[in-house]
Write an enzyme that holds these catalytic residues in place. Structure first.
Site, short mmCIF file in Angstrom:
data_model
loop_
_atom_site.label_atom_id
_atom_site.label_comp_id
_atom_site.label_asym_id
_atom_site.label_seq_id
_atom_site.Cartn_x
_atom_site.Cartn_y
_atom_site.Cartn_z
CG HIS A 160 -2.06 0.38 0.91
ND1 HIS A 160 -2.23 1.95 1.57
CD2 HIS A 160 -3.50 0.36 0.76
CE1 HIS A 160 -2.68 2.59 0.97
NE2 HIS A 160 -4.56 1.60 1.04
CD GLU A 203 -4.52 -0.32 -2.45
OE1 GLU A 203 -5.17 -1.26 -1.53
OE2 GLU A 203 -4.81 0.88 -2.98
#
Ligand SMILES: *[C@@H]1O[C@H](CO)[C@@H](O)[C@H](O)[C@H]1NC(C)=O
Ligand SMILES: *[C@@H]1O[C@H](CO)[C@@H](O)[C@H](O)[C@H]1NC(C)=O
Ligand SMILES: *[C@@H]1O[C@H](CO)[C@@H](O)[C@H](O)[C@H]1NC(C)=O
Ligand SMILES: *[C@@H]1O[C@H](CO)[C@@H](O)[C@H](O)[C@H]1NC(C)=O
Ligand SMILES: *[C@@H]1O[C@H](CO)[C@@H](O)[C@H](O)[C@H]1NC(C)=O
Ligand SMILES: *[C@@H]1O[C@H](CO)[C@@H](O)[C@H](O)[C@H]1NC(C)=O
Length: 410
Positions: free
Chosen positions: A208, A369
């Site tokens: 992330h 992501e």
């Protein structure tokens, strides 16, 4: 594969045992960071969420820029209540779980008996559901709120591990995971492995990282250009970003078309395209979408060739710094978030300048992501079970990604 998984499980247990005995892992620096440097890149990591905290490289003028968001020291990550999941590994199940529940077959062979699990909600509170109506990134004490152990650290790689107990945040069974980051030249490689040791459980991880390829020198990141050549479709979501079950085409020339050509993130903002409003949920203008990696879903792609140049799933670049980032991965989906929720209250790091512009502005970064299809556990019709549900003795969960950095000289 079953045998392979058993060997892996043995190896993981040995490694886990080794970490509890005395080991000679070098210490982090005074800020709690573990550095991996090459001649071109300097990366730093911390045990909290197995997070990347710094990534420094020279821009087209030779000036070193730190192109990821984060904090100056490891302790600061544990103090920030907003918790933007900076640079972390969300787990054990990344992104959102509808209604904080899911149902698994007790026995895959009979598909008769099912078990419904309820996990801890932590997003979108309402008067009747004060904790929230869904679970984001594994719950209020998900993996990226916890300190992993450092089990190996060399001058080119670091491996973190976590043992996630049975029942934690409501998830069934224990999960043991190893996260390895490796650097070489201009490349950062990520390998995540996780195994279910005691019960069948969903697992979906991601990385992330918040990118700003200008090291936050400009007012926002809307001038970044993104190309996702295989992102022809996306997961349709409701007003709180929960998948509805539908898959949508990313119409050519539309707001979500990053596949037909490289496009500036800000292009649809500048043109005030209507479709951008609500594109990331009710009252949200921007991007927070799960694009499908249609290349990987096609039967002709084999699992071994994802590092080929022709299989690059995304390229992010900025004309200001000249820095570009190419993303390769074995994952079947790709979430892109344009930092719509940032509001100038998170400070930049000392590596990112000490002038008055010391916060992350709205649209000041991009999160990319690599992951699987979000909330696939609540959409058996998508056929994601093999990629998202794991049982003792079965195949391990594996995520691989490669980020290649470069500087475009114009
Ligand atoms: C790695 O690079 C960082 C940033 O340039 C520097 O602070 C650190 O001392 C370097 N570490 C090693 C071991 O070379
Ligand atoms: C996690 O690590 C941070 C930074 O070193 C430290 O401040 C914090 O106390 C640790 N938390 C736990 C639960 O060990
Ligand atoms: C770590 O960062 C926090 C937040 O910026 C700061 O309050 C604290 O003093 C720093 N700790 C150290 C040891 O530098
Ligand atoms: C959501 O979960 C609750 C139990 O936590 C259940 O009673 C309810 O039926 C579920 N709602 C939906 C729409 O699935
Ligand atoms: C990394 O470690 C290896 C083996 O310990 C050593 O040969 C090599 O010179 C080191 N490389 C750097 C860049 O420090
Ligand atoms: C969206 O914005 C409108 C107008 O400001 C407001 O009335 C409404 O409550 C908002 N809806 C949500 C879900 O935030």
């Amino acid at each position: 594969m079953r045998l392979h998984a058993l060997f892996l499980q043995g190896a993981l247990s040995l490694a886990a045992a080794a970490t509890t005995s005395s080991s000679k892992i070098p210490s982090p620096d005074a800020n709690g960071k573990y550095w991996l440097n090459t001649t071109r890149l300097s990366l730093a990591f911390i045990p909290y969420g197995a997070s990347i905290t710094n990534l420094i490289l020279a821009d087209k003028h030779g000036k070193p820029l730190d192109i990821v968001a984060g904090y100056d020291n490891a302790t600061a990550y544990t103090l920030d209540t907003a918790h933007p999941h900076f640079g972390s590994v969300p787990g054990r199940y990344a992104n959102r779980i509808r209604n904080s529940s899911f149902t698994l077959f007790a026995d895959d062979d009979s598909e008769e008996e099912t078990i419904t699990y309820h996990v801890t909600p932590n997003e979108n509170p309402t008067p009747s559901h004060p904790q929230g109506v869904d679970t984001l990134h594994g719950g209020p004490d998900g993996w990226d709120y916890r300190n992993f152990s450092v089990v190996a650290y060399t001058n080119s790689s670091i491996t973190f591990s976590i043992v996630d107990p049975d029942g934690k945040e409501g998830f069934p069974g224990e999960v043991i995971s190893y996260i390895t980051y490796t650097v070489s030249g201009s490349t950062w490689d990520i390998k995540m492995v996780a195994i279910a040791t005691t019960k069948k459980t969903p697992i979906m991880l991601s990385s992330h990282t918040y990118w700003n390829l200008d090291g936050f020198e400009l007012e926002d990141a809307l001038g970044h250009e993104l190309w996702m050549p295989f992102a022809g479709m996306r997961v349709a979501v409701d007003g709180i970003l929960i998948p509805t079950g539908d898959l949508q085409n990313n119409e050519r020339g539309g707001v979500n078309d990053f596949w037909s050509r490289p496009k500036q993130i800000g292009e649809s903002f500048e043109k005030r395209e209507k479709g951008l409003e609500g594109n990331c949920g009710t009252n949200c203008t921007g991007y927070d979408n799960c694009y499908l990696n249609t290349l990987r879903s096609s039967p002709s792609s084999s699992s071994s060739d994802w590092r080929q140049p022709s299989q690059m799933i995304a390229r992010l670049s900025s004309p200001h710094s000249g820095i570009k980032l190419e993303v390769y991965s074995d994952q079947d989906a790709f979430q892109m978030y344009s930092c719509n929720q940032q509001k100038g209250d998170v400070p930049l790091k000392w590596t990112q300048g000490t002038d008055e512009r010391r916060t992350i502005p709205k649209y000041g970064c991009m999160v990319l992501e690599v992951q699987d299809w979000i909330d696939g556990i609540n959409h058996p019709e998508w056929g994601r079970t093999k990629k998202q549900v794991f049982a003792p003795g079965g195949d391990p969960y594996v995520l691989q990604a490669r980020y290649v950095f470069g500087v475009v000289d114009e």
